[in-house]
Write an enzyme that holds these catalytic residues in place. Structure first.
Site, PDB file in Angstrom:
ATOM      1  NE  ARG A  49      11.272 -14.275  -4.310  1.00 19.19           N
ATOM      2  CZ  ARG A  49      11.675 -13.128  -4.821  1.00 19.19           C
ATOM      3  NH1 ARG A  49      11.953 -12.106  -4.028  1.00 19.19           N
ATOM      4  NH2 ARG A  49      11.828 -12.983  -6.120  1.00 19.19           N
ATOM      5  CD  GLN A  51      -2.864  -0.995   2.443  1.00 24.77           C
ATOM      6  OE1 GLN A  51      -3.164   0.062   2.975  1.00 24.77           O
ATOM      7  NE2 GLN A  51      -3.272  -2.161   2.925  1.00 24.77           N
ATOM      8  CG  HIS A  79      -0.127  13.336  -1.519  1.00 24.82           C
ATOM      9  ND1 HIS A  79      -1.384  13.850  -1.756  1.00 24.82           N
ATOM     10  CD2 HIS A  79      -0.043  12.197  -2.254  1.00 24.82           C
ATOM     11  CE1 HIS A  79      -2.037  13.060  -2.602  1.00 24.82           C
ATOM     12  NE2 HIS A  79      -1.242  12.054  -2.914  1.00 24.82           N
ATOM     13  NE  ARG A  95      -1.672   4.922   1.539  1.00 23.12           N
ATOM     14  CZ  ARG A  95      -2.335   4.058   0.786  1.00 23.12           C
ATOM     15  NH1 ARG A  95      -3.434   3.487   1.256  1.00 23.12           N
ATOM     16  NH2 ARG A  95      -1.931   3.781  -0.446  1.00 23.12           N
TER      17      ARG A  95
END
Length: 214
Positions: free
Chosen positions: A152, A73, A174, A179
């Site tokens: 992995r 994210q 920003h 967030r």
């Protein structure tokens, strides 16, 4: 085996003073000592009127220790510079994120979640059993001689990763604006709050102005 997210200060460049100097160079009036009243007023003026270029002169670098789903994210913010640990190169110190509580889907937003009536103990047991199985599978593949870059693939999105992130102050603000929003996922809101606190330490006047006018 399990870990929590942390944000560690690495370095920063510039200050609130640099921001006012960058603005005043337009009139060839930069330099001089910090004048709290006058310079604070200018920073608020810049922020209020969205004159963002002076805020690009300062920057902050942090080291983030977060789960993969938070890192992905974060890295949607393409104005940052990043460098991340690679599981192609190391199998050391693999840990996983584990939430303290579990949430249910929000009724008013497709992507959000809210507190709900959940059996946290059962959810945690199901999750930890799956996580333990994934780690054992990874270790078994490594012992079998499989390359790390393929082994992995069995590791979950809750695996913790570490990366350096650097951006100028304008882009940090920003990031925080998006967030820290209530619609953002709780886990990234928590790390954004840690970043916001670092900005408050190194750019207090600018952050105060941003929080007033954002």
């Amino acid at each position: 085996m399990f870990s929590t997210s942390t944000i560690t200060y690495v370095s920063h460049s510039g200050s609130d003073k640099l921001i006012v100097d960058a603005a005043r160079v337009s009139y060839n009036q930069d330099g001089g000592s910090w004048d709290a009243t006058r310079d604070t007023k200018l920073i608020h003026y810049l922020m209020r009127n969205r004159h963002t270029t002076p805020f690009e002169m300062a920057d902050l670098t942090v080291c983030a220790h977060v789960p993969l789903f938070v890192a992905r994210q974060w890295m949607r913010h393409r104005t940052f510079s990043y460098n991340e640990v690679s599981r192609r190169y190391t199998a050391d110190d693999i840990t996983l994120f584990s939430p303290e509580t579990w949430r249910v889907p929000a009724t008013t937003s497709k992507q959000a979640s809210i507190e709900g009536d959940v059996d946290d103990a059962l959810a945690s047991r199901i999750y930890r059993e799956a996580a333990d199985h994934a780690l054992q599978a990874y270790e078994s593949l490594i012992e079998l001689g499989i390359a790390r870059e393929q082994a992995r693939m069995v590791l979950p999105q809750s695996m913790m990763t570490r990366f350096y992130a650097k951006a100028n102050l304008h882009n940090w603000l920003h990031f925080c604006g998006l967030r820290l929003h209530p619609h953002a996922q709780k886990e990234i809101r928590e790390v954004a709050q840690s970043c916001r606190d670092l900005l408050a330490t190194h750019f207090p006047v600018s952050l105060d102005a941003w929080e007033e006018y954002r």
